[in-house]
Design a protein around this motif. Sequence first.
Motif, short mmCIF file in Angstrom:
data_model
loop_
_atom_site.label_atom_id
_atom_site.label_comp_id
_atom_site.label_asym_id
_atom_site.label_seq_id
_atom_site.Cartn_x
_atom_site.Cartn_y
_atom_site.Cartn_z
N SER A 77 8.92 -28.93 18.19
CA SER A 77 7.83 -29.87 17.91
C SER A 77 6.99 -30.04 19.18
N GLN A 78 6.10 -30.98 19.19
CA GLN A 78 5.21 -31.16 20.34
C GLN A 78 5.97 -31.57 21.60
N ASN A 79 7.00 -32.39 21.44
CA ASN A 79 7.71 -32.92 22.61
C ASN A 79 9.20 -32.59 22.66
N GLU A 80 9.73 -32.01 21.57
CA GLU A 80 11.18 -31.87 21.48
C GLU A 80 11.61 -30.53 20.88
N VAL A 81 12.85 -30.18 21.18
CA VAL A 81 13.52 -29.05 20.53
C VAL A 81 14.56 -29.64 19.58
N HIS A 82 14.46 -29.31 18.31
CA HIS A 82 15.40 -29.79 17.31
C HIS A 82 16.42 -28.69 17.04
N CYS A 83 17.69 -29.06 17.11
CA CYS A 83 18.77 -28.07 17.01
C CYS A 83 19.69 -28.36 15.83
N TYR A 84 19.96 -27.31 15.06
CA TYR A 84 20.92 -27.39 13.96
C TYR A 84 21.99 -26.33 14.20
N TYR A 114 32.35 -17.82 12.17
CA TYR A 114 30.98 -17.43 12.52
C TYR A 114 30.19 -18.69 12.83
N GLU A 115 29.30 -18.60 13.81
CA GLU A 115 28.50 -19.76 14.18
C GLU A 115 27.03 -19.38 14.30
N SER A 116 26.19 -20.34 14.00
CA SER A 116 24.75 -20.12 14.00
C SER A 116 24.04 -21.33 14.59
N VAL A 117 23.03 -21.06 15.41
CA VAL A 117 22.20 -22.12 15.98
C VAL A 117 20.76 -21.85 15.58
N THR A 118 20.11 -22.85 15.00
CA THR A 118 18.70 -22.74 14.62
C THR A 118 17.91 -23.79 15.39
N LEU A 119 16.87 -23.34 16.09
CA LEU A 119 16.06 -24.21 16.93
C LEU A 119 14.64 -24.31 16.39
N PHE A 120 14.12 -25.53 16.35
CA PHE A 120 12.74 -25.79 15.93
C PHE A 120 12.02 -26.51 17.06
N PRO A 135 10.55 -20.76 14.46
CA PRO A 135 11.95 -21.17 14.64
C PRO A 135 12.79 -20.01 15.18
N ILE A 136 13.83 -20.35 15.89
CA ILE A 136 14.73 -19.36 16.47
C ILE A 136 16.12 -19.53 15.86
N ASN A 137 16.69 -18.42 15.41
CA ASN A 137 18.06 -18.45 14.92
C ASN A 137 18.89 -17.44 15.70
N ILE A 138 19.96 -17.92 16.29
CA ILE A 138 20.87 -17.06 17.04
C ILE A 138 22.27 -17.28 16.47
N SER A 139 22.96 -16.19 16.19
CA SER A 139 24.27 -16.34 15.58
C SER A 139 25.20 -15.21 16.00
N GLY A 140 26.49 -15.44 15.78
CA GLY A 140 27.48 -14.42 16.11
C GLY A 140 28.88 -14.88 15.79
N PHE A 141 29.82 -13.96 15.85
CA PHE A 141 31.21 -14.30 15.61
C PHE A 141 31.75 -15.13 16.77
#
Length: 232
Positions: A136-143, A128-134, A101-107
Amino acid sequence: MNYEMNKRYFDLNKPGMKWPIIVIVVGVILLLSMSGGGKLVGLLVAAAGVAWIVLSQKKYKESIVSDIQYDSEVAKNLENIEERALNKLGVDKDEVSEIEPINISGFKYQGCSRVKRGDDKFFRTDVYESVTLFFSQNEVHCYKLNYNTLEKKQTESTDVYFYQDIVSVSTASQETEVTDSITMEKETVNYESFDLRTAGGTSLSVAIRDQDQAQRSINAMRALLREKKTRN
């Protein structure tokens, strides 16, 4: 988070020196103009003024919140972020294990109400904001999580992107103007952002705090995207 501590980070309320100095001056005048017991009174009054200044400065220094302390408090809201993101997305970790998983964040510099340039010359805000990416086989899930550091207020959102729909994953140099809450002067902030765009016009953007870590994660994501697009 300790919201009261965070508020003090943006409030530079130095103790006023006017009244303690007046007390000292009155004491000195009494000390020089009076005799006998009057001199003692003057000495005590002047000493009280000095003590007032010393205690005020001590209390002020103890109330100062450093850049490190503020950063530590802000980061507390990102604890267990991956687990929280998975729950919000409604997916299991095994389903999204193509890469880590990838987490990118910043002010966030747009829509904030408080800004301060730290001793390290870095601009911090109250949002502050944060984006977490997961992946899967066919998709990128974003929170995505956006939260205020001065009060219990946050927003969450989720999205899903098909690999074939993603047209670009990039970093960009951004520039914006803010007003420093301490000096009340206009300042120009330069920062890097992570940007994702899809063929349908959907876009995702977040400021990058840790550029080195973010770049490694973005490179891994690009490699996966190339692999997925090549297969199809």
